[in-house]
Design a protein around this motif. Structure first.
Motif, PDB file in Angstrom:
ATOM      1  N   GLN A 246      -2.103   0.470  -5.855  1.00 43.66           N
ATOM      2  CA  GLN A 246      -3.477   0.414  -6.350  1.00 43.66           C
ATOM      3  C   GLN A 246      -3.824  -1.000  -6.803  1.00 43.66           C
ATOM      4  O   GLN A 246      -4.943  -1.485  -6.575  1.00 43.66           O
ATOM      5  CB  GLN A 246      -3.669   1.378  -7.528  1.00 43.66           C
ATOM      6  N   ILE A 247      -2.882  -1.671  -7.451  1.00 42.70           N
ATOM      7  CA  ILE A 247      -3.127  -3.028  -7.936  1.00 42.70           C
ATOM      8  C   ILE A 247      -3.230  -3.994  -6.767  1.00 42.70           C
ATOM      9  O   ILE A 247      -4.071  -4.904  -6.758  1.00 42.70           O
ATOM     10  CB  ILE A 247      -2.025  -3.449  -8.929  1.00 42.70           C
TER      11      ILE A 247
ATOM     12  N   ALA B 115      -4.366  -3.236  -3.845  1.00 42.09           N
ATOM     13  CA  ALA B 115      -5.676  -2.988  -3.243  1.00 42.09           C
ATOM     14  C   ALA B 115      -6.790  -3.633  -4.065  1.00 42.09           C
ATOM     15  O   ALA B 115      -7.739  -4.204  -3.509  1.00 42.09           O
ATOM     16  CB  ALA B 115      -5.919  -1.487  -3.119  1.00 42.09           C
ATOM     17  N   LEU B 116      -6.686  -3.560  -5.398  1.00 46.05           N
ATOM     18  CA  LEU B 116      -7.678  -4.201  -6.265  1.00 46.05           C
ATOM     19  C   LEU B 116      -7.748  -5.699  -5.988  1.00 46.05           C
ATOM     20  O   LEU B 116      -8.831  -6.273  -5.826  1.00 46.05           O
ATOM     21  CB  LEU B 116      -7.307  -3.982  -7.740  1.00 46.05           C
TER      22      LEU B 116
ATOM     23  N   ARG C 246       2.765  -1.638  -7.450  1.00 46.11           N
ATOM     24  CA  ARG C 246       1.775  -0.565  -7.413  1.00 46.11           C
ATOM     25  C   ARG C 246       0.742  -0.826  -6.307  1.00 46.11           C
ATOM     26  O   ARG C 246       0.053  -1.842  -6.327  1.00 46.11           O
ATOM     27  CB  ARG C 246       1.065  -0.439  -8.761  1.00 46.11           C
TER      28      ARG C 246
END
Length: 269
Positions: free
Chosen positions: A177-178, A180-181, A175
């Motif tokens: 998004q993960i 990027a986190l 993912r």
């Protein structure tokens, strides 16, 4: 020394990642929305009332679990870092992290019981002062500064390479998004460790513990733009830690095999 069972280790570690996540989220929120620059202990003190004490109790268990997991990994090499120089360094770093989180467990537990007296000043400065009083203390503080600088650099490399994804289940690791986190979070932590290292180098060079500083002092020292970016990164690291609580590959079959192998060689005391 008896090794905790594999299921208990996994449960403790996951609770620990969640507790760490809540702490970093608190640090980020306080810095971004209230202008307060706190370290972990200072952030926990903000929960010291009403329902917050219930949460503190749960976090104390989490910090205990995380600390034990880190120390167990350092002793038994449950994640397979190896026994070469790099592996030993990683395991020692994990042990230090474990001890720090056991300290946070004590802080959270004392606040929960109502016996907490506050942080009583910056623990990094207190530690530096105690070290400077030792024979050769300046050299020890300088070495500590170099270690922090190296830790910060490694955090930045981890953010750039995103190799933290290898520790997550495949579904989460894919993912964006993960990813990027994690990159934002590790980058922010890298900056914090670099500045802490610089502070400690100054403390050792000038033989003044007042030059040292922890996370709260680092945040307070940054200009407003960098402060906001680092605070946001720490908040995102907290969210990433919650992701780790769910998707960390603690139950990787290879990890479990190493844990069972280690356990089979250790007889209970």
């Amino acid at each position: 020394m008896a090794m905790p069972s594999v299921p208990n280790l996994e449960a403790l570690a996951r609770i620990g990642f969640a507790a760490r996540g809540i702490m970093y989220i608190l640090i980020g929120i306080l810095a971004l929305f209230t202008g307060r620059s706190e370290d972990g202990a200072g952030a926990l003190e903000q929960l010291n009332s009403g329902f917050g004490r219930v949460l503190l109790g749960a976090m104390a268990v989490g910090f205990l679990g995380y600390g034990l997991w880190r120390i167990s990994d350092a002793i038994y090499d449950s994640e397979g870092h190896g026994s070469d120089a790099k592996g030993i360094a990683v395991r020692l770093g994990g042990a230090v992290s474990g001890v720090i989180h056991l300290g946070l467990c004590i802080v959270a537990a004392s606040l929960t019981s109502g016996s907490g007296k506050g942080s009583g000043g910056d623990s990094t400065q207190q530690g530096a002062a105690a070290t400077l009083d030792l024979p050769g203390g300046e050299i020890l503080v300088l070495i500590g500064g170099v270690v922090l600088l190296a830790t910060g650099a490694l955090q930045l490399v981890k953010a750039w390479r995103a190799d933290f994804l290898r520790n997550l289940d495949g579904e989460a690791a894919r993912r964006p998004q993960i990813k990027a986190l994690g990159q934002a979070g590790f980058a922010a932590r890298g900056i914090v460790f670099l500045v802490m290292g610089w502070f400690l180098l100054r403390a050792g060079w000038e033989s003044r513990s007042s030059e040292a500083g922890g996370m709260g002092e680092v945040l307070a020292s940054l200009n407003p733009t960098v402060h906001a970016l680092v605070a946001a990164g720490l908040l995102l690291f907290g969210i990433f830690s919650l992701v780790e609580a769910r998707y960390r590959r603690i139950n990787d079959p290879k990890v479990l095999e190493r844990l069972r192998s280690s356990a089979s060689r250790i007889k209970p005391a």
